[in-house]
Design a protein around this motif. Structure first.
Motif, PDB file in Angstrom:
ATOM      1  N   UNK A  30       0.901  -1.491   0.449  1.00 25.57           N
ATOM      2  CA  UNK A  30      -0.488  -0.122   0.353  1.00 25.57           C
ATOM      3  C   UNK A  30       0.793   1.032  -0.265  1.00 25.57           C
ATOM      4  N   UNK A  31       1.662   1.032   0.792  1.00 23.84           N
ATOM      5  CA  UNK A  31       2.760   2.569   0.610  1.00 23.84           C
ATOM      6  C   UNK A  31       4.000   2.112  -0.187  1.00 23.84           C
ATOM      7  N   UNK A  32       3.966   1.337  -0.902  1.00 23.58           N
ATOM      8  CA  UNK A  32       4.238   1.189  -1.948  1.00 23.58           C
ATOM      9  C   UNK A  32       6.425   1.330  -1.750  1.00 23.58           C
ATOM     10  N   UNK A  33       6.821   0.715  -0.334  1.00 22.34           N
ATOM     11  CA  UNK A  33       7.554   1.110  -0.358  1.00 22.34           C
ATOM     12  C   UNK A  33       8.214  -1.238   0.178  1.00 22.34           C
ATOM     13  N   UNK A  34       9.161  -1.199   0.708  1.00 21.20           N
ATOM     14  CA  UNK A  34       9.876  -2.446   0.648  1.00 21.20           C
ATOM     15  C   UNK A  34       9.525  -3.253   2.738  1.00 21.20           C
ATOM     16  N   UNK A  35       9.567  -4.233   2.733  1.00 17.92           N
ATOM     17  CA  UNK A  35       9.607  -4.330   3.422  1.00 17.92           C
ATOM     18  C   UNK A  35      10.435  -3.918   5.161  1.00 17.92           C
ATOM     19  N   UNK A  46       9.495   6.628  13.206  1.00 19.88           N
ATOM     20  CA  UNK A  46       9.078   7.274  11.887  1.00 19.88           C
ATOM     21  C   UNK A  46       7.696   6.919  11.223  1.00 19.88           C
ATOM     22  N   UNK A  47       7.796   5.725  11.477  1.00 16.38           N
ATOM     23  CA  UNK A  47       6.725   5.034  10.681  1.00 16.38           C
ATOM     24  C   UNK A  47       5.034   4.882  11.093  1.00 16.38           C
ATOM     25  N   UNK A  48       4.618   4.719   9.812  1.00 16.08           N
ATOM     26  CA  UNK A  48       3.031   4.142  10.598  1.00 16.08           C
ATOM     27  C   UNK A  48       2.743   3.403  11.999  1.00 16.08           C
ATOM     28  N   UNK A  49       1.320   3.881  12.498  1.00 10.64           N
ATOM     29  CA  UNK A  49       1.511   3.492  13.726  1.00 10.64           C
ATOM     30  C   UNK A  49       1.430   1.587  13.810  1.00 10.64           C
ATOM     31  N   UNK A  50       1.344   0.625  14.769  1.00  9.47           N
ATOM     32  CA  UNK A  50       0.974  -0.327  13.771  1.00  9.47           C
ATOM     33  C   UNK A  50       0.705  -0.580  15.483  1.00  9.47           C
ATOM     34  N   UNK A  51       0.437  -2.381  15.237  1.00  7.62           N
ATOM     35  CA  UNK A  51      -0.249  -3.263  16.249  1.00  7.62           C
ATOM     36  C   UNK A  51       0.754  -4.114  16.514  1.00  7.62           C
ATOM     37  N   UNK A  60      -0.661  -3.853  10.923  1.00 10.46           N
ATOM     38  CA  UNK A  60      -1.223  -2.383  10.724  1.00 10.46           C
ATOM     39  C   UNK A  60      -2.284  -1.947  10.204  1.00 10.46           C
ATOM     40  N   UNK A  61      -3.120  -1.579  11.000  1.00 12.04           N
ATOM     41  CA  UNK A  61      -4.456  -0.546  10.032  1.00 12.04           C
ATOM     42  C   UNK A  61      -4.422   0.125   8.783  1.00 12.04           C
ATOM     43  N   UNK A  67      -3.806   7.329   7.170  1.00 11.52           N
ATOM     44  CA  UNK A  67      -3.104   8.489   8.402  1.00 11.52           C
ATOM     45  C   UNK A  67      -1.551   9.101   8.006  1.00 11.52           C
ATOM     46  N   UNK A  68      -0.911   7.975   7.797  1.00 15.12           N
ATOM     47  CA  UNK A  68       0.728   8.361   7.214  1.00 15.12           C
ATOM     48  C   UNK A  68       0.720   8.734   6.396  1.00 15.12           C
ATOM     49  N   UNK A  69       0.240   8.101   5.177  1.00 19.07           N
ATOM     50  CA  UNK A  69       0.253   9.152   3.755  1.00 19.07           C
ATOM     51  C   UNK A  69      -0.598  10.523   4.386  1.00 19.07           C
ATOM     52  N   UNK A  70      -1.468  10.413   4.604  1.00 23.16           N
ATOM     53  CA  UNK A  70      -1.957  11.870   4.423  1.00 23.16           C
ATOM     54  C   UNK A  70      -1.239  12.680   5.057  1.00 23.16           C
ATOM     55  N   UNK A  71      -0.600  12.861   6.186  1.00 25.13           N
ATOM     56  CA  UNK A  71       0.166  13.514   6.664  1.00 25.13           C
ATOM     57  C   UNK A  71       1.325  13.594   6.382  1.00 25.13           C
ATOM     58  N   UNK A  72       2.106  13.181   5.223  1.00 25.17           N
ATOM     59  CA  UNK A  72       2.957  13.591   5.030  1.00 25.17           C
ATOM     60  C   UNK A  72       3.118  13.735   3.295  1.00 25.17           C
TER      61      UNK A  72
END
Length: 81
Positions: A30-35, A46-51, A60-61, A67-72
């Protein structure tokens, strides 16, 4: 109903839908990045909130990823100055 039973019932109501939880691979897509980038972000804080579920399971929710995408998001680079 005992206090403990009430607390457990409240936890169930507040628990996310199981379909909302994504694993690292899905979140990275979804974030178009690597694991590994997600893992680095978690380590750096520094990344998105996780569980964290148990000792090793990370989820991840979808809403937290959005929210992480929109905040950036930026309209123009001049905003950063």
């Amino acid at each position: 109903m005992a206090d403990r039973e009430r607390a457990q019932a409240q936890e169930v109501k507040e628990a996310p839908e199981l379909g909302e939880l994504l694993d690292e691979r899905q979140a990275a897509a979804i974030l178009n990045t690597g694991v590994q980038t997600l893992r680095n972000w978690r380590w750096n804080g520094t990344g998105p909130v996780y569980c964290k579920i148990g000792a090793r399971m990370v989820r991840y929710r979808r809403a937290d990823l959005a929210r992480f995408i929109n905040d950036g998001a930026s309209v123009a680079t001049a905003e950063q100055a």
